[in-house]
Design an enzyme around this catalytic site. Sequence first.
Site, PDB file in Angstrom:
ATOM      1  N   CYS A  86     -34.949  26.753 -38.349  1.00 25.98           N
ATOM      2  CA  CYS A  86     -35.469  25.163 -38.443  1.00 25.98           C
ATOM      3  C   CYS A  86     -34.914  23.915 -38.669  1.00 25.98           C
ATOM      4  O   CYS A  86     -34.385  23.775 -38.158  1.00 25.98           O
ATOM      5  CB  CYS A  86     -36.622  25.488 -39.471  1.00 25.98           C
ATOM      6  SG  CYS A  86     -37.539  24.125 -39.396  1.00 25.98           S
ATOM      7  N   HIS A 195     -39.719  30.586 -37.705  1.00 28.71           N
ATOM      8  CA  HIS A 195     -39.474  31.117 -39.235  1.00 28.71           C
ATOM      9  C   HIS A 195     -39.815  32.663 -38.316  1.00 28.71           C
ATOM     10  O   HIS A 195     -40.402  33.094 -39.247  1.00 28.71           O
ATOM     11  CB  HIS A 195     -40.025  30.113 -39.816  1.00 28.71           C
ATOM     12  CG  HIS A 195     -39.530  29.725 -40.763  1.00 28.71           C
ATOM     13  ND1 HIS A 195     -38.475  28.870 -41.334  1.00 28.71           N
ATOM     14  CD2 HIS A 195     -39.910  28.368 -40.102  1.00 28.71           C
ATOM     15  CE1 HIS A 195     -38.363  27.506 -41.715  1.00 28.71           C
ATOM     16  NE2 HIS A 195     -39.275  27.214 -41.109  1.00 28.71           N
ATOM     17  N   GLU A 197     -37.915  34.851 -40.593  1.00 25.13           N
ATOM     18  CA  GLU A 197     -37.957  35.476 -41.677  1.00 25.13           C
ATOM     19  C   GLU A 197     -39.481  35.436 -42.199  1.00 25.13           C
ATOM     20  O   GLU A 197     -39.591  36.131 -43.518  1.00 25.13           O
ATOM     21  CB  GLU A 197     -36.622  34.664 -42.006  1.00 25.13           C
ATOM     22  CG  GLU A 197     -36.700  33.567 -43.466  1.00 25.13           C
ATOM     23  CD  GLU A 197     -36.599  32.030 -42.301  1.00 25.13           C
ATOM     24  OE1 GLU A 197     -36.551  32.522 -41.295  1.00 25.13           O
ATOM     25  OE2 GLU A 197     -36.941  31.092 -42.542  1.00 25.13           O
TER      26      GLU A 197
END
Lengths: 238, 87
Positions: A86, A195, A197
């Site tokens: 990002c 994302h 994660e």
Amino acid sequence: MKRVAVIVFPGSNCDADALAAARDAGSEAYFVWHRDTTVQGADVVVLPGGFSYGDYLRSGAIARFSPVMTAVAEHARAGGAVLGICNGFQILCEAGLLPGGLMRNARLRFLSRPTWVRVEQPDTPFTCLYRRGEVLEIPIAHGDGRYVVDARTAAELEATGRVVWRYVRDNPNGSTNDIAGVTNAGHNVVGIMPHPERRNAPALGGQDGARVFLSMEARHATQHAVDVRARDGRHLRV
Amino acid sequence: MSAFRVEVRVMPRAALLDPQGQAVEHALHALGFGDVAQVRMGKHLVLEVKAATRDEALARARAMCERLLANPVTEDYDVVVGGGAAR
């Protein structure tokens, strides 16, 4: 076990999640403040998501001149693995470590929702545990996610297999060729707008992103085997 | 050495979609300004640059644009050096 440096800029807000995801994958992960001038012997550098410098001027435009970025660029030029998520992707583009740039979403709104991306290039340090063509559910959270490159560079990225992930079902932000993530010519620097994660455990609603971090460790074990088969700059696969 | 007032205009590349410009255009149409078209939106920066000459101030401002103020991938810029010294 890989040493993973998660760079923290003023305004980073996914740094703790990236660190946790790397640790869950078995890496020795640690934070590096953006004013440091070394990545402390990292095998992998992660530039996390967030809003470095409040996105002033352009997303990533000021963070790209943080002192640590000299060390990140040296690490990348030496072939070290770098992942920008990002805002990290935006910083890598501003720094010239990845081609293109990220502009305001086509429909202007900040988007925080799941997206679906297809793995187009498993031959990177962050995708080697995925199969080509696999579709992953990974959320986005961005206002400036429209990936833009000139037509010639876009054609080159397509022809040389440097599009790593592509949005499927819909293109949330108007990205060129539905691109969600790209890599450099050496395949060691990778940027992604969604994302991973945030999807690395069932408790987070899915684990489609976990292998981005597990790939770092897997790559470590096989690196030498791949290297000895490299001939004429091409990797022969078995 | 004098201080020159430098104005920098940064615009999204003409070939690229400018959703902000489009949104403003739609709003103008909704307000009855049907005679407006091709609205594009960028940034305007005003700097005070210390330099010996106008040309030097221009060259410095251009260097700032190349390095930081504009992204050559997505934006074009132009620079105007104002008349004489600013204060």
